[in-house]
Design an enzyme around this catalytic site. Structure first.
Site, short mmCIF file in Angstrom:
data_model
loop_
_atom_site.label_atom_id
_atom_site.label_comp_id
_atom_site.label_asym_id
_atom_site.label_seq_id
_atom_site.Cartn_x
_atom_site.Cartn_y
_atom_site.Cartn_z
N HIS A 281 1.02 -1.03 0.32
CA HIS A 281 1.73 0.16 -0.15
C HIS A 281 2.91 0.52 0.77
O HIS A 281 3.00 1.67 1.22
CB HIS A 281 0.88 1.44 -0.20
CG HIS A 281 -0.54 1.34 -0.60
ND1 HIS A 281 -0.93 1.02 -1.86
CD2 HIS A 281 -1.69 1.59 0.09
CE1 HIS A 281 -2.26 1.08 -1.92
NE2 HIS A 281 -2.74 1.41 -0.77
N ASP A 332 -7.21 -2.29 -5.05
CA ASP A 332 -7.36 -1.14 -4.16
C ASP A 332 -8.52 -0.22 -4.53
O ASP A 332 -9.67 -0.50 -4.23
CB ASP A 332 -6.01 -0.41 -4.12
CG ASP A 332 -5.94 0.66 -3.04
OD1 ASP A 332 -6.95 0.90 -2.38
OD2 ASP A 332 -4.86 1.27 -2.86
#
Ligand code: NGQ
Ligand code: ZN
Length: 467
Positions: A281, A332
């Site tokens: 990210h 995730d």
């Protein structure tokens, strides 16, 4: 010919169309060895007698480069709004409360089901970013490896490849001591390195890799980051290092206040970032950070469904690619467990932001789904630190067969069929069969453990919600 030769397994598959690292090829014969590594890939050969024919286009298995397995059981429980606007930080409080109920048994049941879902959705390996080290309340288990071993066992039971990344976690924010709800995550740097040593033979025995995940610049002070990475590479020189970076604008501001630098810049200035690193990210980067991080050779870990779900923002993938940056996919928080859907969302985020179409295609590879899949496999393999970079000799025989008879694909040429799979097949997957290390793990009707794994997952979640 002796009897043994007659019953020897045929380690080969022939496909009319296969997606090789250089693009689509016709009439492909794939052969692998007893250890599950691809021995040969030949294009333009007629189907040999005695070799099975794939039921549709053959794809490389997709590496999943970012997973917090326990969060699969939280999916669906955080989609409600309170009186104030909700954010990543509110989600995180709910996630912590849930994390604090997890037991070794529930973690294994959740992970078995999750990894099975991953296989059925075209992921053939997973990087597990694992930070639940201690028991409820933060009390250490007799063995610090208890929950790590549960994850390795889950991967072995369903037959998915694994890179286990035990997490270094020591702070609640830049310079701030850990909060009580983070007690299960806290491990000293020496204890973490000892944990890696303890896990090494177990991982090795099942073909899993190990690495280290400094959780984030928020959660790891500079001296621990330095010592952890140095200790890892003294032990395992090629091992991957994964870290959460710049997911939320608030953490960018906090990092600036703490150091005068934005997070990726701080990392590039203070850590030996190279091709072993995965920046998960790295959503909010300046132009200089894009250029510098791409130049380092690190992989950008993109998690489109989670980043959308948590309101993170949109990674500027065209800018990253313009600097030669590599990237891969992670699921995730597992709000979505489907490699095809992640690719769709990734391209759609870019389209919505730029008001363009086919953003991730290029002159070299105009088919968007094909371009994305090849890039994500290459970057995912790099981040995993395992030989899973697609259909070529020396790589592990991890592959997916699509169902050529699925309505979204039927009658289309292979590159359009892949686009049908990525953009148009959802909620009725076109994945037909999945192989990991040359062993078939998903059959046309799903994984062999599907019924029992599903029942155990549901039981575990019910108990967690009652706890
Ligand atoms: C995690 N997840 O560690 O599970 C994090 C949230 C944090 C994502 N960043 C916790 N998506 O970043 O502090
Ligand atoms: Zn994460």
């Amino acid at each position: 010919m002796n009897a043994a030769a007659l019953v020897a397994p045929v380690r080969a598959l022939w496909a009319e169309d296969a997606l090789l690292p250089g693009g689509w090829a016709r009439e492909v014969l794939l052969r692998w060895d007893a250890a599950g590594h691809i021995a040969q890939v030949e294009a333009g050969v007629p189907a040999p007698a005695g070799v099975a024919r794939a039921a549709g286009p053959l794809l490389p298995g997709m590496p999943n480069l970012h997973s917090h397995a326990f969060q699969r059981a939280l999916a669906g429980l955080t989609e409600l709004r309170g009186p104030a606007p909700d954010s990543f930080w509110g989600w995180r409080q709910r996630m912590y409360a849930f994390a604090n109920r997890i037991t070794p048994e529930s973690l294994e049941a959740i992970a078995v089901w999750l990894y099975l879902e991953m296989l059925e959705a075209g992921y053939t390996s997973v990087c597990e970013f694992h930070y639940l080290h201690h028991a409820e309340g933060g009390k250490p288990y007799a063995d610090d490896a208890t929950l790590s071993l549960a994850l390795l066992r889950a991967a072995r039971r369903v037959g998915i490849g694994m890179t286990l990344l035990p997490v270094l976690y020591q702070r609640s924010g830049f310079g701030a001591p850990p909060a009580p709800e983070q007690a299960r995550f806290i491990l000293g740097t020496d204890s973490l390195l000892a944990l890696l040593q303890r896990l090494a033979p177990v991982a090795h025995a099942q073909g899993a890799a190990l690495g280290l995940a400094p959780h984030s610049l928020r959660a790891v002070p500079p001296e621990s980051l330095q010592a952890g990475v140095a200790g890892l590479h003294a032990l395992l020189p090629q091992a991957p290092v994964h870290i959460h970076m710049a997911e939320q604008t608030r953490e960018v501001q906090e990092c600036l206040a703490w150091s005068g630098l934005t997070p990726v810049q701080w990392l590039l200035d203070h850590a030996p970032v190279d091709a072993r690193w995965c920046l998960v990210h790295a959503t909010h980067m300046t132009a200089e950070e894009h250029a510098g991080a791409a130049r380092s050779g690190a992989v950008a870990g993109l998690c489109p469904s989670t980043e959308a779900n948590l309101g993170d923002g949109i990674f500027d993938l065209p800018q990253w690619l313009a600097h030669g940056g590599r990237w891969g996919l992670g699921s995730d928080s597992h709000i979505c467990v489907n490699a095809a859907e992640e690719l769709m969302l990734l391209e759609y985020g870019q389209r919505l932001q730029r008001r363009e179409r086919n953003v991730l295609g290029s002159g070299a590879q105009p088919q968007v789904a094909t371009a994305m899949m090849l890039q994500a496999v290459a970057g995912g393999a790099q981040a995993a630190g395992r030989p899973i970079a697609g259909l070529s000799a020396g790589q592990q025989a991890d592959f997916v067969v699509l169902d050529a008879a699925h309505t979204a694909l039927c009658g289309l040429p292979a590159d359009s069929a892949l686009a049908g799979h990525v953009f148009a097949s959802h909620r009725s997957s076109a994945v037909h069969a999945v192989w990991v290390a040359g062993q078939q793990r998903v059959l046309p009707h799903g994984h062999a453990l599907r019924a029992s794994a599903r029942a155990a997952f549901i039981r575990a979640r019910r108990q967690l919600l009652q706890a």
